[in-house]
Design a protein around this motif. Structure first.
Motif, PDB file in Angstrom:
ATOM      1  N   ARG A   1     -32.764  67.516  29.096  1.00 55.87           N
ATOM      2  CA  ARG A   1     -32.050  67.042  27.908  1.00 55.87           C
ATOM      3  C   ARG A   1     -32.652  65.734  27.398  1.00 55.87           C
ATOM      4  O   ARG A   1     -32.721  65.501  26.187  1.00 55.87           O
ATOM      5  N   SER A   2     -33.085  64.878  28.323  1.00 57.38           N
ATOM      6  CA  SER A   2     -33.656  63.595  27.931  1.00 57.38           C
ATOM      7  C   SER A   2     -34.944  63.792  27.144  1.00 57.38           C
ATOM      8  O   SER A   2     -35.129  63.216  26.066  1.00 57.38           O
ATOM      9  N   TYR A   3     -35.850  64.633  27.681  1.00 61.60           N
ATOM     10  CA  TYR A   3     -37.126  64.863  27.006  1.00 61.60           C
ATOM     11  C   TYR A   3     -36.956  65.659  25.720  1.00 61.60           C
ATOM     12  O   TYR A   3     -37.812  65.599  24.829  1.00 61.60           O
TER      13      TYR A   3
ATOM     14  N   CYS B   1     -29.055  58.530  33.703  1.00 65.02           N
ATOM     15  CA  CYS B   1     -28.184  59.350  34.557  1.00 65.02           C
ATOM     16  C   CYS B   1     -29.014  60.199  35.517  1.00 65.02           C
ATOM     17  O   CYS B   1     -28.650  60.370  36.687  1.00 65.02           O
ATOM     18  N   ALA B   2     -30.130  60.734  35.032  1.00 64.13           N
ATOM     19  CA  ALA B   2     -30.991  61.562  35.885  1.00 64.13           C
ATOM     20  C   ALA B   2     -31.572  60.749  37.030  1.00 64.13           C
ATOM     21  O   ALA B   2     -31.600  61.201  38.179  1.00 64.13           O
TER      22      ALA B   2
ATOM     23  N   CYS C   1     -26.535  70.777  44.045  1.00 58.76           N
ATOM     24  CA  CYS C   1     -25.939  70.469  42.742  1.00 58.76           C
ATOM     25  C   CYS C   1     -26.627  69.269  42.098  1.00 58.76           C
ATOM     26  O   CYS C   1     -26.855  69.258  40.878  1.00 58.76           O
ATOM     27  N   THR C   2     -26.962  68.254  42.907  1.00 62.20           N
ATOM     28  CA  THR C   2     -27.652  67.095  42.337  1.00 62.20           C
ATOM     29  C   THR C   2     -29.051  67.466  41.856  1.00 62.20           C
ATOM     30  O   THR C   2     -29.527  66.935  40.849  1.00 62.20           O
ATOM     31  N   THR C   3     -29.711  68.367  42.574  1.00 60.13           N
ATOM     32  CA  THR C   3     -31.033  68.822  42.137  1.00 60.13           C
ATOM     33  C   THR C   3     -30.943  69.480  40.771  1.00 60.13           C
ATOM     34  O   THR C   3     -31.741  69.201  39.864  1.00 60.13           O
ATOM     35  N   ILE C   4     -29.957  70.374  40.612  1.00 58.06           N
ATOM     36  CA  ILE C   4     -29.776  71.076  39.345  1.00 58.06           C
ATOM     37  C   ILE C   4     -29.377  70.099  38.241  1.00 58.06           C
ATOM     38  O   ILE C   4     -29.944  70.102  37.140  1.00 58.06           O
ATOM     39  N   ALA C   5     -28.400  69.234  38.524  1.00 58.76           N
ATOM     40  CA  ALA C   5     -27.914  68.298  37.509  1.00 58.76           C
ATOM     41  C   ALA C   5     -29.004  67.318  37.088  1.00 58.76           C
ATOM     42  O   ALA C   5     -29.159  67.022  35.896  1.00 58.76           O
ATOM     43  N   GLY C   6     -29.771  66.809  38.059  1.00 56.90           N
ATOM     44  CA  GLY C   6     -30.831  65.861  37.730  1.00 56.90           C
ATOM     45  C   GLY C   6     -31.889  66.466  36.827  1.00 56.90           C
ATOM     46  O   GLY C   6     -32.304  65.847  35.844  1.00 56.90           O
ATOM     47  N   HIS C   7     -32.327  67.677  37.141  1.00 58.66           N
ATOM     48  CA  HIS C   7     -33.355  68.316  36.312  1.00 58.66           C
ATOM     49  C   HIS C   7     -32.798  68.710  34.944  1.00 58.66           C
ATOM     50  O   HIS C   7     -33.513  68.637  33.933  1.00 58.66           O
TER      51      HIS C   7
END
Length: 289
Positions: A229-231, A15-16, A218-224
């Motif tokens: 969460r992934s790591y 998703c990221a 918003c995409t910058t915040i959501a992606g990071h």
């Protein structure tokens, strides 16, 4: 690590990468209409606000983040990353998403090449062979000597080198500073650097593009957030291969939205670069205890 955590980590990373590819597409649109430095300044304002709010909720809060062990290197990290971002976005405008992403995939190989002289890490001949194969893939993309080399192709290569330096600096500061502190300084170092540079390039923006600017933040915040969460869910070496999906999503957006038509050499070279990167990552993981 449970199988469920691994699945969650992979899902978050997929998703990221999709969000980051979408972010790159929006950045290309805005940077083609406005000064890239102003666009990146506004984007990093949103990112800096996010990391500040996130750090404030951690143990020790902002005071612990500011009192880090490597303040100069931490600020330099943020500045180098924002420089890489600006150069890459300019590459999106001049070369397109697909070719720029393909060349940016050489970043892990550059990290391996720099880790020896800077960090003192030794790589096996097989790993060096993988690095060499990756750079052959870069040459396939660039086609030097074929009369089609574009000087603008130096932009994503420069961005890849800057990102590799950022990774090396991150590994240095991680010896004493936590991941939360480094993440905070990534946003603040980039935000301060872009403010000092971008405030001189302010220009009017149309109402629809202000909307796209909001989506970009918003995409910058959501992606990071998804990357964090992934790591947190799975080890980096287990999910690192899925970061290459950003190239796949970039190809889809480049063709479907911007009608890009890169040559077969770009796809062939990108395949070689990705294969070399995955191979060196796998071999490097096996060498670590």
């Amino acid at each position: 690590m449970t199988e469920q955590n691994l699945r969650h980590g992979i899902l978050f990373m997929v998703c990221a990468t999709f969000i980051f590819a979408t972010q790159d597409g929006i950045s290309r649109h805005l940077a083609s209409e406005y000064n890239v430095i102003m666009v990146m300044m506004l984007r990093y304002w949103g990112f800096a606000a996010f990391v500040t709010a996130l750090t404030a909720r951690q143990p020790g809060g902002l005071r612990a983040a500011v009192r880090c062990a490597y303040p100069v290197l931490q600020f330099l990290r943020g500045a180098v990353l924002v420089l890489a971002t600006c150069i890459a976005v300019q590459g999106f405008v001049l070369l397109g998403l697909i070719e720029t992403h393909a060349l940016l995939m050489s970043t892990p190989l550059i990290v391996v090449a720099l880790s020896g002289p800077i960090l003192g890490e030794r790589a096996t001949p097989v790993i060096w062979a993988g690095v060499a194969a990756g750079f052959v893939g870069v040459l396939v993309i660039l086609q030097p000597g074929m009369g089609v080399f574009a000087p603008a192709a130096l932009l994503p290569l420069t961005a890849a080198c800057c990102t590799a330096v950022y990774v090396i600096l991150t590994r240095i500061v991680s010896r004493r500073d936590s991941q939360t502190i480094s993440f905070f300084w990534t946003g603040m170092g980039g935000g301060i650097t872009m403010t000092l540079a971008g405030i001189w390039f302010m220009e009017p923006m149309s109402a629809p593009d202000w909307g796209w600017m909001g989506v970009l933040c918003c995409t910058t915040i959501a992606g990071h957030w998804l990357m964090i969460r992934s790591y947190a869910a799975a080890p980096p070496n287990a999910i690192q291969p899925f970061t290459y999906l950003q190239l796949v999503f970039g190809i889809v957006i480049g063709i479907g939205v911007f009608h890009e038509r890169p040559g077969l050499n770009v796809f062939a070279g990108a395949a070689v670069v990705v294969a070399a990167g995955l191979t060196t990552a796998l071999l490097g993981r096996r060498r670590r205890p």
